[in-house]
Design an enzyme around this catalytic site. Structure first.
Site, PDB file in Angstrom:
ATOM      1  N   ARG A  43      -6.712 -19.007  54.346  1.00  0.00           N
ATOM      2  CA  ARG A  43      -8.103 -18.452  54.978  1.00  0.00           C
ATOM      3  C   ARG A  43      -8.518 -19.418  56.066  1.00  0.00           C
ATOM      4  NH1 ARG A  43      -6.585 -15.225  51.675  1.00  0.00           N
ATOM      5  NH2 ARG A  43      -7.833 -13.923  50.364  1.00  0.00           N
ATOM      6  N   SER A  76     -14.797 -12.293  48.394  1.00  0.00           N
ATOM      7  CA  SER A  76     -14.789 -13.569  47.853  1.00  0.00           C
ATOM      8  C   SER A  76     -15.929 -14.451  48.736  1.00  0.00           C
ATOM      9  CB  SER A  76     -13.332 -14.489  47.917  1.00  0.00           C
ATOM     10  OG  SER A  76     -12.299 -13.756  47.202  1.00  0.00           O
ATOM     11  N   GLU A 116     -16.170 -19.134  52.055  1.00  0.00           N
ATOM     12  CA  GLU A 116     -15.082 -18.694  52.899  1.00  0.00           C
ATOM     13  C   GLU A 116     -15.872 -17.607  53.894  1.00  0.00           C
ATOM     14  OE1 GLU A 116     -11.806 -15.402  51.239  1.00  0.00           O
ATOM     15  OE2 GLU A 116     -13.146 -14.512  52.684  1.00  0.00           O
TER      16      GLU A 116
HETATM   17  P1  FAD Z   1     -16.430  -9.768  60.656  1.00  0.00           P
HETATM   18  O1  FAD Z   1     -17.042  -9.838  59.361  1.00  0.00           O
HETATM   19  O2  FAD Z   1     -17.228  -9.032  61.819  1.00  0.00           O
HETATM   20  O3  FAD Z   1     -16.291 -11.279  61.312  1.00  0.00           O
HETATM   21  C1  FAD Z   1     -15.693 -12.448  60.635  1.00  0.00           C
HETATM   22  C2  FAD Z   1     -15.557 -13.474  61.474  1.00  0.00           C
HETATM   23  O4  FAD Z   1     -14.657 -13.329  62.662  1.00  0.00           O
HETATM   24  C3  FAD Z   1     -17.025 -13.831  62.256  1.00  0.00           C
HETATM   25  O5  FAD Z   1     -16.967 -15.324  62.461  1.00  0.00           O
HETATM   26  C4  FAD Z   1     -16.666 -13.288  63.576  1.00  0.00           C
HETATM   27  O6  FAD Z   1     -17.608 -13.857  64.668  1.00  0.00           O
HETATM   28  C5  FAD Z   1     -15.303 -13.364  63.857  1.00  0.00           C
HETATM   29  N1  FAD Z   1     -14.598 -12.106  64.657  1.00  0.00           N
HETATM   30  C6  FAD Z   1     -14.678 -10.866  64.397  1.00  0.00           C
HETATM   31  N2  FAD Z   1     -14.144 -10.275  65.350  1.00  0.00           N
HETATM   32  C7  FAD Z   1     -13.731 -10.970  65.919  1.00  0.00           C
HETATM   33  C8  FAD Z   1     -12.945 -11.043  67.307  1.00  0.00           C
HETATM   34  N3  FAD Z   1     -12.473  -9.657  67.703  1.00  0.00           N
HETATM   35  N4  FAD Z   1     -12.435 -12.022  68.126  1.00  0.00           N
HETATM   36  C9  FAD Z   1     -12.914 -13.135  67.760  1.00  0.00           C
HETATM   37  N5  FAD Z   1     -13.846 -13.336  66.329  1.00  0.00           N
HETATM   38  C10 FAD Z   1     -14.109 -12.297  65.586  1.00  0.00           C
HETATM   39  N6  FAD Z   1     -10.646 -11.096  53.120  1.00  0.00           N
HETATM   40  C11 FAD Z   1      -9.166 -11.360  52.800  1.00  0.00           C
HETATM   41  O7  FAD Z   1      -8.465 -12.333  53.145  1.00  0.00           O
HETATM   42  N7  FAD Z   1      -8.437 -11.038  51.576  1.00  0.00           N
HETATM   43  C12 FAD Z   1      -9.060  -9.943  50.981  1.00  0.00           C
HETATM   44  O8  FAD Z   1      -8.432  -9.504  49.823  1.00  0.00           O
HETATM   45  C13 FAD Z   1     -10.280  -9.564  51.004  1.00  0.00           C
HETATM   46  N8  FAD Z   1     -10.971  -8.490  50.391  1.00  0.00           N
HETATM   47  C14 FAD Z   1     -12.112  -8.283  50.589  1.00  0.00           C
HETATM   48  C15 FAD Z   1     -13.082  -7.207  49.959  1.00  0.00           C
HETATM   49  C16 FAD Z   1     -14.093  -6.924  50.094  1.00  0.00           C
HETATM   50  C17 FAD Z   1     -14.901  -5.874  49.210  1.00  0.00           C
HETATM   51  C18 FAD Z   1     -14.871  -7.432  51.186  1.00  0.00           C
HETATM   52  C19 FAD Z   1     -16.138  -6.667  51.554  1.00  0.00           C
HETATM   53  C20 FAD Z   1     -14.112  -8.372  52.091  1.00  0.00           C
HETATM   54  C21 FAD Z   1     -12.803  -8.746  51.741  1.00  0.00           C
HETATM   55  N9  FAD Z   1     -12.291  -9.725  52.608  1.00  0.00           N
HETATM   56  C22 FAD Z   1     -10.948 -10.080  52.207  1.00  0.00           C
HETATM   57  C23 FAD Z   1     -13.119 -10.397  53.705  1.00  0.00           C
HETATM   58  C24 FAD Z   1     -13.200  -9.414  54.981  1.00  0.00           C
HETATM   59  O9  FAD Z   1     -12.662  -8.392  54.718  1.00  0.00           O
HETATM   60  C25 FAD Z   1     -12.037 -10.158  55.989  1.00  0.00           C
HETATM   61  O10 FAD Z   1     -12.329 -11.631  56.225  1.00  0.00           O
HETATM   62  C26 FAD Z   1     -11.984  -9.356  57.270  1.00  0.00           C
HETATM   63  O11 FAD Z   1     -10.965  -9.683  58.187  1.00  0.00           O
HETATM   64  C27 FAD Z   1     -13.184  -9.275  58.005  1.00  0.00           C
HETATM   65  O12 FAD Z   1     -13.041  -8.685  59.268  1.00  0.00           O
HETATM   66  P2  FAD Z   1     -14.314  -8.120  59.810  1.00  0.00           P
HETATM   67  O13 FAD Z   1     -13.864  -7.204  61.199  1.00  0.00           O
HETATM   68  O14 FAD Z   1     -15.433  -7.346  59.047  1.00  0.00           O
HETATM   69  O15 FAD Z   1     -14.757  -9.339  60.598  1.00  0.00           O
HETATM   70  N1  EPU Z   2     -10.838 -15.350  37.247  1.00  0.00           N
HETATM   71  C1  EPU Z   2     -11.733 -15.426  36.308  1.00  0.00           C
HETATM   72  N2  EPU Z   2     -13.097 -14.906  36.399  1.00  0.00           N
HETATM   73  C2  EPU Z   2     -13.430 -14.154  37.491  1.00  0.00           C
HETATM   74  C3  EPU Z   2     -12.449 -13.857  38.484  1.00  0.00           C
HETATM   75  C4  EPU Z   2     -11.238 -14.446  38.371  1.00  0.00           C
HETATM   76  O1  EPU Z   2     -11.291 -16.151  35.358  1.00  0.00           O
HETATM   77  O2  EPU Z   2     -14.279 -13.778  37.210  1.00  0.00           O
HETATM   78  C5  EPU Z   2      -9.401 -16.076  37.463  1.00  0.00           C
HETATM   79  C6  EPU Z   2      -8.479 -15.337  36.677  1.00  0.00           C
HETATM   80  O3  EPU Z   2      -7.926 -16.412  35.852  1.00  0.00           O
HETATM   81  C7  EPU Z   2      -7.506 -14.657  37.491  1.00  0.00           C
HETATM   82  C8  EPU Z   2      -7.587 -15.468  38.484  1.00  0.00           C
HETATM   83  O4  EPU Z   2      -9.196 -15.912  38.509  1.00  0.00           O
HETATM   84  O5  EPU Z   2      -6.291 -14.670  36.941  1.00  0.00           O
HETATM   85  C9  EPU Z   2      -7.523 -15.014  40.009  1.00  0.00           C
HETATM   86  O6  EPU Z   2      -8.170 -13.786  40.266  1.00  0.00           O
HETATM   87  P1  EPU Z   2      -7.801 -12.830  41.392  1.00  0.00           P
HETATM   88  O7  EPU Z   2      -6.496 -12.107  41.073  1.00  0.00           O
HETATM   89  O8  EPU Z   2      -8.935 -11.515  41.089  1.00  0.00           O
HETATM   90  O9  EPU Z   2      -7.818 -13.448  42.679  1.00  0.00           O
HETATM   91  P2  EPU Z   2      -9.099 -14.398  43.140  1.00  0.00           P
HETATM   92  O10 EPU Z   2      -8.235 -15.777  43.382  1.00  0.00           O
HETATM   93  O11 EPU Z   2     -10.270 -14.475  42.635  1.00  0.00           O
HETATM   94  C10 EPU Z   2      -7.769 -14.222  45.676  1.00  0.00           C
HETATM   95  C11 EPU Z   2      -8.487 -13.707  46.992  1.00  0.00           C
HETATM   96  C12 EPU Z   2      -9.043 -12.451  46.983  1.00  0.00           C
HETATM   97  C13 EPU Z   2      -7.844 -11.470  47.151  1.00  0.00           C
HETATM   98  C14 EPU Z   2      -7.033 -11.770  45.688  1.00  0.00           C
HETATM   99  C15 EPU Z   2      -5.876 -10.860  45.464  1.00  0.00           C
HETATM  100  C16 EPU Z   2      -9.706 -15.978  47.813  1.00  0.00           C
HETATM  101  C17 EPU Z   2     -10.440 -16.836  48.020  1.00  0.00           C
HETATM  102  N3  EPU Z   2      -9.586 -14.773  47.228  1.00  0.00           N
HETATM  103  O12 EPU Z   2      -9.239 -13.926  44.946  1.00  0.00           O
HETATM  104  O13 EPU Z   2      -9.604 -12.317  48.400  1.00  0.00           O
HETATM  105  O14 EPU Z   2      -7.959 -10.193  47.274  1.00  0.00           O
HETATM  106  O15 EPU Z   2      -6.795 -13.188  45.536  1.00  0.00           O
HETATM  107  O16 EPU Z   2      -4.930 -11.704  46.256  1.00  0.00           O
HETATM  108  O17 EPU Z   2      -8.310 -16.504  48.105  1.00  0.00           O
HETATM  109  C18 EPU Z   2     -11.292 -12.466  49.919  1.00  0.00           C
HETATM  110  O18 EPU Z   2     -10.813 -13.287  50.698  1.00  0.00           O
HETATM  111  O19 EPU Z   2     -12.410 -12.012  50.313  1.00  0.00           O
HETATM  112  C19 EPU Z   2     -10.742 -11.663  48.762  1.00  0.00           C
HETATM  113  C20 EPU Z   2     -11.148 -10.744  48.061  1.00  0.00           C
END
Ligand code: FAD
Ligand code: EPU
Length: 341
Positions: free
Chosen positions: A165, A241, A337
């Site tokens: 991240r 997250s 994050e």
């Molecule tokens: P923004 O929120 O618009 O911006 C994020 C940051 O990047 C800001 O600091 C902004 O200034 C900068 N930025 C944006 N665009 C540019 C650009 N073109 N050039 C330079 N800087 C820029 N993330 C994960 O890694 N894994 C996941 O599984 C995951 N699951 C998610 C689930 C949900 C329901 C939600 C809401 C979010 C999740 N995220 C996850 C977080 C998010 O989707 C990612 O971080 C995504 O890449 C953000 O993209 P954005 O375009 O919305 O960025």
């Molecule tokens: N868990 C709990 N309680 C909860 C949530 C999680 O006990 O309420 C524990 C469980 O043991 C579970 C473990 O956490 O097995 C891992 O949970 P999960 O697989 O849902 O993944 P996570 O570690 O919570 C990370 C990323 C997610 C990504 C998923 C799948 C980070 C900060 N988050 O979540 O990314 O989608 O793994 O790979 O690394 C994001 O970055 O926004 C994001 C959603």
């Protein structure tokens, strides 16, 4: 001709649904717009916030500057060889649109990253990851424009200094470059990643036999898992997250394990262990907590939610309370994050 709007509500521009205003907002549709913008003397000293889909930001106050909303479109195959295909996408392309394009064409590598919200341009910022794959595994290069000088630069994989991240754009170069396009190296011969979490189990439920595995099936399995536990921002405001999963020393992990024998941990191979922040937050009693419209998601404790009219400050206060209580109970610091603005 640039269209700069004044006093714009950012509510539709962030997935937390926070109602903060921007003093100015401009939508960028092509790279040249950025150079034209940077030459406008009126905006030279004005603070700038680059926004993609707003799915990883928490807006804690009105933004008294210029929001640069990235809309540059386009997905293009730029070269290929026997093993790989190189696909370039504009910064404003929706991440999942690119994933679906690659999955439909049989270009392998992105399928585990299905349904992550946001744009292509923001994806390298925090080296997005999910279900055992991180962006850096398929990243080739990106192009960006310097926010002060307008210089155009190409960044290689090594230049980006990717981590969990993390990248150079989240640290030293934060707000220094606007990412305009990203090129990915996809595989013509898929390598399936099915060991993480519930992927294998979900494929079995879907009736997909081992010898008929496809990237389409993996994409579908990841979609199902994500829909079952992550809140849809269209229904409940959130940014995924809120915190990163902390990495602690093996010694600290062993000592915590003596007190909390169910503590999960993933060895990092460097005498460190990554532990799920969601588990820590749940054990500290926060899962499903709600105060006003700010809360901790009922199914995933790592996700903070806005039930309607929470402010950025309400969510930040809640995040601080969660952080403090996790630290008090486990002696572990969890860090955001999400990008707090
Ligand atoms: P923004 O929120 O618009 O911006 C994020 C940051 O990047 C800001 O600091 C902004 O200034 C900068 N930025 C944006 N665009 C540019 C650009 N073109 N050039 C330079 N800087 C820029 N993330 C994960 O890694 N894994 C996941 O599984 C995951 N699951 C998610 C689930 C949900 C329901 C939600 C809401 C979010 C999740 N995220 C996850 C977080 C998010 O989707 C990612 O971080 C995504 O890449 C953000 O993209 P954005 O375009 O919305 O960025
Ligand atoms: N868990 C709990 N309680 C909860 C949530 C999680 O006990 O309420 C524990 C469980 O043991 C579970 C473990 O956490 O097995 C891992 O949970 P999960 O697989 O849902 O993944 P996570 O570690 O919570 C990370 C990323 C997610 C990504 C998923 C799948 C980070 C900060 N988050 O979540 O990314 O989608 O793994 O790979 O690394 C994001 O970055 O926004 C994001 C959603």
């Amino acid at each position: 001709m640039l269209n700069i709007q004044s006093r714009v509500s950012l509510k539709p521009y962030n997935t937390f649904g926070i109602d903060a205003d921007a003093r100015y907002l401009i939508e960028i549709n092509q790279v040249n717009d950025i150079n034209t913008l940077l030459q406008l003397t009126d905006f030279m000293g004005v603070p700038k916030l680059i926004l993609g889909g707003g799915s990883n930001v928490l807006l804690c106050h009105d933004f008294n500057g210029l929001v640069i909303k990235m809309n540059i479109q386009g997905i293009e195959v730029i070269r290929e060889n026997d093993d790989y295909i190189y696909v370039m996408a504009g910064a404003g392309v929706k991440w999942d649109e690119l994933v679906q394009f690659c999955v439909q064409h049989g270009y392998a590598g992105m399928e585990n990253l299905t349904l992550i919200p946001g744009t292509v341009g923001a994806a390298p910022m925090q080296n997005i990851g999910a279900y055992g794959v991180e962006l850096e595994q398929i990243f080739d290069s990106l192009t960006a424009v310097h926010t002060m000088t307008g210089e155009r630069r190409t960044f290689s994989h090594a230049d980006c200094q990717f981590g969990y991240r993390d990248s150079i754009f989240k640290r030293e170069l934060k707000d220094h470059y606007i990412i305009t396009s990203v090129t990915f190296r996809l595989n013509k011969h898929p390598i399936f990643h099915t060991r993480y979490g519930a992927i294998q189990e979900t494929l079995t439920d879907m009736g997909v036999p081992h010898d008929e595995l496809t990237i389409k099936a993996i994409s579908e399995a990841v979609s199902r898992i994500r829909r079952s536990k992550l809140p849809d921002p269209a229904q409940i405001g959130n940014a995924g997250s809120f915190f990163k999963n902390p990495e602690i020393s093996k010694a600290q992990f062993d000592s915590l394990k003596e007190q909390f024998d169910e503590l999960p941990g993933y060895p990092m191979g460097n005498e460190h262990v990554k532990i799920p922040a969601g588990w820590l937050i749940e054990q500290a009693g926060w899962k499903g907590y709600r105060s006003g419209d700010a809360g901790v998601h009922t199914k995933q404790a790592l996700v903070l939610v806005n039930y309607g009219s929470a402010t950025g400050q309400d969510l930040l206060n809640l995040a601080k309370q969660v952080q403090d209580s996790v630290h008090q109970k486990f002696g572990v610091t969890i860090t955001p994050e999400v990008n707090v603005v």
